[in-house]
Design a protein around this motif. Structure first.
Motif, short mmCIF file in Angstrom:
data_model
loop_
_atom_site.label_atom_id
_atom_site.label_comp_id
_atom_site.label_asym_id
_atom_site.label_seq_id
_atom_site.Cartn_x
_atom_site.Cartn_y
_atom_site.Cartn_z
N ASP A 1 0.28 5.13 1.51
CA ASP A 1 -0.42 5.74 2.48
C ASP A 1 0.09 7.18 2.72
OD1 ASP A 1 -2.48 5.18 4.60
OD2 ASP A 1 -0.91 6.33 5.74
N LEU B 1 -8.19 -1.14 2.22
CA LEU B 1 -9.12 -0.20 3.29
C LEU B 1 -10.31 -0.62 3.11
CD1 LEU B 1 -7.44 3.41 2.65
CD2 LEU B 1 -7.09 1.53 4.26
N GLY C 1 0.85 -1.35 -0.07
CA GLY C 1 0.04 0.01 -0.07
C GLY C 1 0.68 1.12 -0.07
N HIS D 1 -8.19 5.86 -3.04
CA HIS D 1 -8.51 7.37 -1.97
C HIS D 1 -7.54 8.24 -2.74
CE1 HIS D 1 -11.65 5.68 0.81
NE2 HIS D 1 -10.90 4.78 0.90
N VAL E 1 4.39 10.06 0.53
CA VAL E 1 3.70 8.69 0.88
C VAL E 1 4.63 7.77 1.74
CG1 VAL E 1 1.91 8.88 -1.29
CG2 VAL E 1 4.26 7.68 -1.40
N HIS F 1 -4.67 6.64 -0.52
CA HIS F 1 -4.38 5.38 -0.55
C HIS F 1 -4.18 4.84 -1.89
CE1 HIS F 1 -4.54 0.94 0.52
NE2 HIS F 1 -4.06 1.41 1.41
N THR G 1 3.71 0.70 2.90
CA THR G 1 3.00 0.09 4.21
C THR G 1 2.61 -1.43 3.60
OG1 THR G 1 1.21 0.02 5.66
CG2 THR G 1 0.88 1.27 3.52
#
Length: 376
Positions: A75, A123, A73, A106, A115, A80, A118
């Motif tokens: 983030d 989500l 991911g 998102h 960013v 996201h 992760t």
């Protein structure tokens, strides 16, 4: 003589003041290391800038983190996205790396956006993120109701998933599609300190030392609602909680196996890494670690999870590797060497803490399939 006495008194006062300040600083750093931050990535993770995006690809700052293999991911506040493997054959600037851009769930990945890479890929909830039907359930815990997602399936062996440091119950969704294909019901637990769950009485995390009782509550819930046996699948501190439950639960005979991903088996090393990642000054770090151990109840007379290999009674699969900076893998290697009859260690290289699936999803799931098949 009076001058010397006054000087000595002043020096003593200064030293006492410095000592008090160091103790206060250590306590502050200890609480910062232990305080849960649900859903926030661990400190010190790869911080990157978006350089550009194109159809199905994204250019990021070139670091060891952004070069890691696998799926992750991205983030940022209000943003996201999901990125896949590095694309080595795509033309790029020397200070960037280009990865496959799988989804922007998102926000917008504008150039210059900062960013964090992760392990949390999804989500939402199992239905919105994966298209899996699920029920929102409350597991009765000793501190109050613990929210959980239950994804039903045909078998009477349930998998209880338990997230770890720097994540939430959204993290275990990375393995839900695989477990669903195996027709294994999944109970994905939020525990004390998580959003929507009761807070720990002192507001701090305890690296599994108290939280394991919420896993015990989840086992009771599963058995009450039809599970013949359960498999505990934990990440990070969630793995430590699973081990504690296997050692301490009154329902330990219902546990068929343990899957431990990046397990926290040396709390001293993990607390030191957490405090250092939060920029605790080196001079205060040893005091901060001791203070954190005291605050979390991790005293010398308390046995770390997995410290007694002879206590293991069920098969264990460990995913861990040498690049984990928050939970050193040496204790995992020792545990596997001490109990080769029960413990299988799958070494995952070039993977950060809690990111063993991310580094090699296909290999992870194949190892998981081989482990789970005889336990179903």
């Amino acid at each position: 003589m009076r001058t010397a006495t006054a000087t000595a008194a002043a020096v003593t006062t200064t030293l006492l003041g410095a000592g008090a300040a160091a103790v206060a600083g250590a306590r502050y750093a200890a609480d910062a290391a232990l305080r849960p931050e649900p859903g926030r990535p661990l400190p010190g993770g790869p911080r990157l800038s978006v350089h550009s995006t194109a159809a199905g690809r994204i250019a990021l700052t070139r670091t060891l983190g952004s070069l890691r293999p696998g799926t992750y991911g991205l983030d940022a506040p209000g943003v996201h996205a999901v990125v896949g493997p590095v694309l080595p054959d795509v033309e790029h600037a020397p200070d960037t790396v280009v990865r496959r851009l799988l989804a922007v769930t998102h926000g917008s990945l504008d150039p210059g956006t900062r960013v964090t890479l992760t392990p949390q890929v999804h989500l939402g909830n199992p239905r919105t993120a994966l298209g899996l039907d699920h029920a929102d359930v409350d597991v009765p815990g000793e501190l109050g109701a613990l929210p959980a997602w239950f994804v039903p399936a045909a078998r009477d062996v349930w998998v209880i998933t338990v997230h770890g440091l720097g994540s939430s119950r959204e993290h275990p969704m990375v393995v839900m599609p695989f477990l669903h294909r195996q027709r294994l019901p999944v109970l994905d637990l939020a525990y004390r300190g998580d959003l929507g769950a009761p807070a720990s009485p002192d507001g701090l995390g305890h690296l599994g030392e108290s939280e394991w009782r919420d896993v015990d509550a989840a086992i009771r819930y599963a058995v009450r609602y039809g599970a013949r046996r359960v498999i505990l699948h934990g990440w990070s501190t969630g793995a430590a909680m699973a081990l504690h439950a296997a050692e301490r639960s009154a329902l330990a005979d219902r546990i068929a196996g343990l899957v431990l991903d990046s397990p926290v088996l040396d709390w001293h090393a993990t607390l030191r890494a957490l405090a250092a990642a939060r920029r605790t000054p080196a001079a205060v770090l040893p005091l901060a670690v001791r203070a954190a151990e005291g605050r979390a109840g991790l005293r010398a007379d308390r046995r770390a999870p997995g410290a007694d290999p002879g206590a293991l009674r069920v098969p264990v699969l460990i995913f861990h590797g040498p690049d984990d900076t928050f939970a050193p893998w040496e204790p995992s290697r020792r545990l596997a060497a001490a109990r080769p009859d029960l413990v299988t260690l799958r070494t995952v290289r070039e993977a950060g803490h809690g990111a063993m699936w991310n580094a090699d999803p296909a290999g992870y799931e194949e190892a998981l399939r081989r482990f789970l098949t005889p336990l179903m």
